[in-house]
Design a protein around this motif. Sequence first.
Motif, short mmCIF file in Angstrom:
data_model
loop_
_atom_site.label_atom_id
_atom_site.label_comp_id
_atom_site.label_asym_id
_atom_site.label_seq_id
_atom_site.Cartn_x
_atom_site.Cartn_y
_atom_site.Cartn_z
N GLY A 126 49.30 -31.04 76.30
CA GLY A 126 49.57 -29.63 76.02
C GLY A 126 48.31 -28.79 76.00
N GLU A 127 47.23 -29.33 75.45
CA GLU A 127 45.96 -28.61 75.40
C GLU A 127 45.36 -28.43 76.79
OE1 GLU A 127 43.60 -30.99 72.79
OE2 GLU A 127 44.72 -30.37 71.02
N MET A 128 45.51 -29.44 77.63
CA MET A 128 44.91 -29.37 78.97
C MET A 128 45.73 -28.54 79.94
SD MET A 128 43.32 -33.23 79.34
CE MET A 128 44.09 -33.39 80.90
N ASP A 129 47.01 -28.38 79.69
CA ASP A 129 47.89 -27.62 80.59
C ASP A 129 47.64 -26.13 80.39
OD1 ASP A 129 49.86 -26.78 82.32
OD2 ASP A 129 51.52 -27.36 81.00
N ALA A 130 46.54 -25.66 80.96
CA ALA A 130 46.05 -24.30 80.71
C ALA A 130 47.04 -23.22 81.11
CB ALA A 130 44.72 -24.09 81.45
N ASN A 131 47.78 -23.43 82.18
CA ASN A 131 48.71 -22.39 82.62
C ASN A 131 50.13 -22.60 82.10
OD1 ASN A 131 49.65 -24.48 84.22
ND2 ASN A 131 49.12 -23.52 86.17
N GLY A 132 50.34 -23.66 81.32
CA GLY A 132 51.62 -23.90 80.67
C GLY A 132 52.77 -24.22 81.61
N ASP A 133 52.47 -24.74 82.80
CA ASP A 133 53.54 -25.01 83.76
C ASP A 133 54.12 -26.42 83.65
OD1 ASP A 133 51.53 -26.55 84.90
OD2 ASP A 133 51.74 -25.70 86.91
N GLY A 134 53.63 -27.21 82.69
CA GLY A 134 54.14 -28.56 82.52
C GLY A 134 53.54 -29.59 83.45
N ASN A 135 52.49 -29.20 84.17
CA ASN A 135 51.78 -30.10 85.08
C ASN A 135 50.28 -29.90 84.94
OD1 ASN A 135 54.00 -31.29 86.86
ND2 ASN A 135 54.42 -29.10 87.00
N THR A 160 46.74 -29.98 86.94
CA THR A 160 46.05 -30.02 88.22
C THR A 160 44.75 -30.81 88.03
OG1 THR A 160 44.78 -28.03 87.75
CG2 THR A 160 46.94 -27.74 88.83
N ALA A 161 44.11 -31.13 89.13
CA ALA A 161 42.81 -31.81 89.05
C ALA A 161 41.82 -30.94 88.28
CB ALA A 161 42.29 -32.13 90.45
N ALA A 162 41.87 -29.63 88.49
CA ALA A 162 40.96 -28.72 87.79
C ALA A 162 41.22 -28.74 86.29
CB ALA A 162 41.11 -27.31 88.34
N GLU A 163 42.49 -28.77 85.89
CA GLU A 163 42.80 -28.82 84.46
C GLU A 163 42.34 -30.14 83.85
OE1 GLU A 163 46.71 -25.99 83.90
OE2 GLU A 163 47.00 -27.93 84.90
N MET A 164 42.50 -31.23 84.57
CA MET A 164 42.03 -32.52 84.05
C MET A 164 40.51 -32.53 83.91
SD MET A 164 44.55 -35.43 85.63
CE MET A 164 44.03 -36.67 84.46
N LYS A 165 39.82 -32.01 84.92
CA LYS A 165 38.36 -31.95 84.84
C LYS A 165 37.91 -31.06 83.69
CE LYS A 165 37.28 -33.00 89.62
NZ LYS A 165 36.70 -32.54 90.88
N ALA A 166 38.57 -29.92 83.52
CA ALA A 166 38.23 -29.02 82.41
C ALA A 166 38.46 -29.71 81.08
CB ALA A 166 39.04 -27.73 82.51
N GLY A 167 39.52 -30.49 80.98
CA GLY A 167 39.79 -31.24 79.75
C GLY A 167 38.71 -32.25 79.46
N HIS A 168 38.24 -32.94 80.49
CA HIS A 168 37.13 -33.88 80.32
C HIS A 168 35.87 -33.14 79.86
CE1 HIS A 168 38.72 -37.67 81.81
NE2 HIS A 168 39.35 -37.00 82.75
N GLU A 169 35.58 -32.03 80.49
CA GLU A 169 34.39 -31.27 80.13
C GLU A 169 34.48 -30.76 78.69
OE1 GLU A 169 30.66 -29.97 80.35
OE2 GLU A 169 31.64 -31.12 81.92
#
Length: 143
Positions: free
Chosen positions: A115-124, A126-135
């Motif tokens: 939920g925290e990583m799903d920045a746009n709230g679409d339930g999926n 993206t690679a960018a959201e996963m990378k941002a979560g790691h960062e």
Amino acid sequence: MKRNALHAAIGALLLVPALAMADDKMKKMDTNGDGSVSAAEHTAGATKMFGEMDANGDGSVTAAEMDAHKAKMKGDKAKGGREMSSAEKIRAIDTNGDGALSAAEHSAGAQKKFGEMDANGDGNLTAAEMKAGHEAMKTTKDR
């Protein structure tokens, strides 16, 4: 501040290995090949990871088991200076305080992190959201 550490620990625990392997992790979790990771795919990946970490099959994961799993996945590469220890990761989501993670604790942490990583709230994711979560989990550890 404590909340930031909790969020970082959840992310570090659930999205191991770190930044350098985010794309590989994405490919493994994206089982239908659509270029994103759904909540169901993320849950399945977290469940699989828990099973792999639970080396003795007792239904809980200790820091030693987590360390062994990390070493197996990453080899003996040097740790980044900002990486949390397995004990810190466990402590952050160990709701009953027994020093180990149950499958339920791990699952709840995985859902929260998704939920925290799903920045746009679409339930999926993206690679960018996963990378941002790691960062985010890496930089929060430094604060």
